[in-house]
Design a protein around this motif. Sequence first.
Motif, PDB file in Angstrom:
ATOM      1  N   ILE A   8      75.316 -13.741 -12.335  1.00  0.00           N
ATOM      2  CA  ILE A   8      76.160 -12.603 -11.954  1.00  0.00           C
ATOM      3  C   ILE A   8      76.918 -12.920 -10.665  1.00  0.00           C
ATOM      4  CG2 ILE A   8      76.142 -10.196 -11.169  1.00  0.00           C
ATOM      5  CD1 ILE A   8      75.738 -10.532 -14.202  1.00  0.00           C
ATOM      6  N   ASP A   9      76.234 -13.533  -9.700  1.00  0.00           N
ATOM      7  CA  ASP A   9      76.899 -13.897  -8.444  1.00  0.00           C
ATOM      8  C   ASP A   9      78.048 -14.870  -8.697  1.00  0.00           C
ATOM      9  OD1 ASP A   9      75.167 -12.283  -7.044  1.00  0.00           O
ATOM     10  OD2 ASP A   9      73.896 -13.929  -6.326  1.00  0.00           O
ATOM     11  N   TYR A  10      77.842 -15.805  -9.620  1.00  0.00           N
ATOM     12  CA  TYR A  10      78.905 -16.748  -9.969  1.00  0.00           C
ATOM     13  C   TYR A  10      80.097 -15.998 -10.562  1.00  0.00           C
ATOM     14  CZ  TYR A  10      81.458 -20.483 -12.342  1.00  0.00           C
ATOM     15  OH  TYR A  10      82.444 -21.326 -12.781  1.00  0.00           O
ATOM     16  N   THR A  53      67.639 -16.254 -12.234  1.00  0.00           N
ATOM     17  CA  THR A  53      68.686 -16.811 -13.079  1.00  0.00           C
ATOM     18  C   THR A  53      69.787 -15.793 -13.354  1.00  0.00           C
ATOM     19  OG1 THR A  53      66.700 -17.513 -14.290  1.00  0.00           O
ATOM     20  CG2 THR A  53      68.749 -18.596 -14.853  1.00  0.00           C
ATOM     21  N   HIS A  54      69.410 -14.586 -13.722  1.00  0.00           N
ATOM     22  CA  HIS A  54      70.412 -13.555 -14.009  1.00  0.00           C
ATOM     23  C   HIS A  54      71.265 -13.291 -12.777  1.00  0.00           C
ATOM     24  CE1 HIS A  54      72.205  -9.991 -15.866  1.00  0.00           C
ATOM     25  NE2 HIS A  54      71.969  -9.350 -14.735  1.00  0.00           N
ATOM     26  N   GLN A  55      70.618 -13.110 -11.642  1.00  0.00           N
ATOM     27  CA  GLN A  55      71.366 -12.818 -10.420  1.00  0.00           C
ATOM     28  C   GLN A  55      72.305 -13.952 -10.050  1.00  0.00           C
ATOM     29  OE1 GLN A  55      71.194  -9.724  -8.783  1.00  0.00           O
ATOM     30  NE2 GLN A  55      73.098 -10.621  -8.015  1.00  0.00           N
ATOM     31  N   ILE A  81      72.650 -14.177 -19.181  1.00  0.00           N
ATOM     32  CA  ILE A  81      73.768 -13.258 -19.414  1.00  0.00           C
ATOM     33  C   ILE A  81      74.091 -13.183 -20.906  1.00  0.00           C
ATOM     34  CG2 ILE A  81      74.944 -13.402 -17.176  1.00  0.00           C
ATOM     35  CD1 ILE A  81      76.754 -15.591 -18.442  1.00  0.00           C
ATOM     36  N   ILE A  82      74.771 -12.110 -21.272  1.00  0.00           N
ATOM     37  CA  ILE A  82      75.336 -11.972 -22.612  1.00  0.00           C
ATOM     38  C   ILE A  82      76.814 -11.644 -22.425  1.00  0.00           C
ATOM     39  CG2 ILE A  82      75.290 -10.705 -24.791  1.00  0.00           C
ATOM     40  CD1 ILE A  82      72.336 -10.223 -24.383  1.00  0.00           C
ATOM     41  N   GLU A  83      77.631 -12.637 -22.530  1.00  0.00           N
ATOM     42  CA  GLU A  83      79.070 -12.638 -22.263  1.00  0.00           C
ATOM     43  C   GLU A  83      79.310 -12.861 -20.773  1.00  0.00           C
ATOM     44  OE1 GLU A  83      81.580  -9.637 -24.009  1.00  0.00           O
ATOM     45  OE2 GLU A  83      80.167  -9.341 -25.659  1.00  0.00           O
ATOM     46  N   ALA A 130      85.449 -17.088 -10.433  1.00  0.00           N
ATOM     47  CA  ALA A 130      85.651 -18.461 -10.903  1.00  0.00           C
ATOM     48  C   ALA A 130      85.973 -18.443 -12.395  1.00  0.00           C
ATOM     49  CB  ALA A 130      84.408 -19.300 -10.640  1.00  0.00           C
ATOM     50  N   THR A 131      86.892 -19.310 -12.802  1.00  0.00           N
ATOM     51  CA  THR A 131      87.341 -19.312 -14.196  1.00  0.00           C
ATOM     52  C   THR A 131      86.639 -20.363 -15.060  1.00  0.00           C
ATOM     53  OG1 THR A 131      89.163 -20.812 -13.631  1.00  0.00           O
ATOM     54  CG2 THR A 131      89.616 -18.440 -13.565  1.00  0.00           C
TER      55      THR A 131
END
Length: 204
Positions: A165-167, A160-162, A126-128, A172-173
């Motif tokens: 994104i799912d997380y 990994t990307h998915q 991810i990016i951000e 979740a903070t």
Amino acid sequence: MKDKARILFIGDSITEWGRNEDPEGIGIGYVRIIHDYLLTAFPSKELEIINKGIGGNRATDLQDRWEKDVLDLHPDYVSVSIGINDVWRQLDNPDMVQVYPEQFEEILAGLLEKTNAQLILMEPTIIEEDIHSEGNQKLIPYVEIVRKLAKNFDAILVPTHQDFIDYLKTGATYKLTTDGVHMNSAGNMLMAKSWLEASKSLLN
């Protein structure tokens, strides 16, 4: 997994993560977690884990060093994590020569084609930590290319990307990165978990 196996990880700083300061050359990131898991879960296996991550690398950098850092080492398994900097440089350094999706795919396909090993392709993360960030939107074609190449080369795909994104979709903070890109311990754990689950067929 074979009784004796050489597993080579190659990528950017997310893969490198402390390897140059580590006497074992493994680092303290997701490669370390995978290394420690494999050695403790399969103590009878003879494993050699090699980390060839280099900070700032893009697909063009892998192309420049593939012969020396991959082919010359004759690995049994090659795990590739690349694509974040190919996109990030478009955001933080737009004046430099960029690696756009078409070139990214051409380079990566060429490298995989000449590699005689079981391939493990990790989606760029991810990016951000915002699903809708510009970086994550620009990542989409690169992720799709990795998925396509995994099919074309009969590689194991690590989603990994998915998984990231799912997380994020859960709301979740707890943060996974230190700066939106580089992993903290939780991010490294998620990457390692994703890798181990995708690669479980190799672990028998």
